[in-house]
Design an enzyme around this catalytic site. Structure first.
Site, short mmCIF file in Angstrom:
data_model
loop_
_atom_site.label_atom_id
_atom_site.label_comp_id
_atom_site.label_asym_id
_atom_site.label_seq_id
_atom_site.Cartn_x
_atom_site.Cartn_y
_atom_site.Cartn_z
N ASP A 69 0.82 -4.16 3.78
CA ASP A 69 -0.21 -3.44 4.52
C ASP A 69 0.38 -2.16 5.08
O ASP A 69 1.50 -2.17 5.57
CB ASP A 69 -0.78 -4.30 5.67
CG ASP A 69 -2.04 -3.66 6.22
OD1 ASP A 69 -3.11 -3.86 5.61
OD2 ASP A 69 -1.96 -2.93 7.23
N1 LIG Z 1 -1.49 6.31 -4.36
C1 LIG Z 1 -1.33 6.27 -3.02
N2 LIG Z 1 -2.01 5.33 -2.31
C2 LIG Z 1 -1.79 5.32 -0.96
C3 LIG Z 1 -0.97 6.22 -0.29
N3 LIG Z 1 -0.98 5.93 1.04
C4 LIG Z 1 -1.78 4.86 1.20
N4 LIG Z 1 -2.26 4.49 -0.01
C5 LIG Z 1 -3.15 3.37 -0.31
C6 LIG Z 1 -2.34 2.15 -0.69
C7 LIG Z 1 -3.28 1.05 -0.33
O1 LIG Z 1 -4.17 0.84 -1.42
C8 LIG Z 1 -4.06 1.62 0.83
C9 LIG Z 1 -3.52 1.07 2.13
O2 LIG Z 1 -4.46 0.18 2.61
P1 LIG Z 1 -4.09 -1.38 2.75
O3 LIG Z 1 -2.63 -1.53 3.07
O4 LIG Z 1 -5.08 -1.98 3.66
O5 LIG Z 1 -4.28 -1.95 1.27
P2 LIG Z 1 -5.65 -2.09 0.46
O6 LIG Z 1 -6.79 -2.28 1.40
O7 LIG Z 1 -5.76 -0.94 -0.49
O8 LIG Z 1 -5.42 -3.36 -0.42
P3 LIG Z 1 -5.03 -4.80 0.13
O9 LIG Z 1 -5.53 -4.91 1.54
O10 LIG Z 1 -3.53 -4.87 0.05
O11 LIG Z 1 -5.70 -5.74 -0.85
O12 LIG Z 1 -3.87 3.02 0.85
C10 LIG Z 1 -0.29 7.21 -1.09
O13 LIG Z 1 0.47 8.04 -0.59
N5 LIG Z 1 -0.50 7.17 -2.43
#
Ligand SMILES: Nc1nc2c(ncn2[C@H]2C[C@H](O)[C@@H](COP(=O)(O)OP(=O)(O)OP(=O)(O)O)O2)c(=O)[nH]1
Length: 199
Positions: A69
């Site tokens: 996260d």
């Molecule tokens: N490609 C890319 N993505 C980034 C960057 N900074 C943050 N992110 C994305 C990665 C994660 O998909 C999201 C962070 O949000 P979370 O940690 O809550 O994960 P997310 O909700 O996407 O998926 P999850 O909760 O792990 O199922 O932002 C970056 O510099 N590059």
């Protein structure tokens, strides 16, 4: 042994494949609002643990399970994704020309040996002094609403990040050097996780 990424993040999957892993994705679907922590480090570690534990509990075969996260610490506040365009604009107007810290929590579970690491890594990000026009165009792209901290370092947001202090993967969403430290602490060489050509 299977390696399961307990994340919907395409960025995390890309990083893991890029370092030779062969991850399977099982999205945790947890309700992140159930976790409240003051410190960004404690918050991202708690959320990473919530995601990894939720997926590990569904498994019938042994596996490594990784939950992550990411949160941005800026001006004493902790931010996730920008919930809407207006929020993204106001965040960028506050961030431009300044720096923040992107914290990524990692929970790695070895279900075979019933062992677990919960750690986070932090990278300082220095934002460019972007113009109102650049902010408007970036928000119109929709990217800031999809990513923690409302910016990416490897996407449309890259030109708006002047420099970082810390590892790049932590900003994207998963830290390869931290993964190496965690596996090495278990006596597992990182190279043992590289997919074989036949895979
Ligand atoms: N490609 C890319 N993505 C980034 C960057 N900074 C943050 N992110 C994305 C990665 C994660 O998909 C999201 C962070 O949000 P979370 O940690 O809550 O994960 P997310 O909700 O996407 O998926 P999850 O909760 O792990 O199922 O932002 C970056 O510099 N590059």
């Amino acid at each position: 042994m299977r390696f399961i990424l307990a994340s919907a993040s395409p960025a995390r999957l890309t990083v893991l494949r890029g370092i030779g892993f062969d991850p399977e994705v099982i999205v945790s679907g947890v309700d992140e609002s159930t976790i409240e922590e003051e410190s960004p480090g404690r918050l991202c570690r708690a959320l990473a643990k919530l995601k990894a534990k939720a997926v590990a509990a569904t498994l019938t075969e042994d596996a490594y399970v990784l939950g992550c996260d990411s949160v941005l610490e800026f001006n004493g506040q902790t931010y996730g994704k920008a919930e809407d365009a207006e929020t993204a604009v106001s965040r960028w107007k506050a961030m431009r020309g300044k720096s923040g810290v992107l914290h990524t929590g990692h929970c790695l579970i070895d279900t075979a040996k019933q062992r677990r690491h919960i750690r986070s890594s932090s990278t300082t990000v220095h934002f460019a002094d972007v113009t109102d026009t650049e902010i408007a165009a970036y928000v119109d792209s929709g990217e800031p609403m999809r990513v923690a901290g409302a910016f990416t370092i490897d996407g449309l947001g890259a030109p708006f990040v002047e420099r970082i202090e810390g590892d790049h993967g932590t900003v994207v969403g998963v830290s390869p050097p931290l993964l190496r430290q965690m596996f090495t602490a278990w006596g597992v060489p990182i190279s043992s996780l590289w997919r074989t050509e036949s895979a």
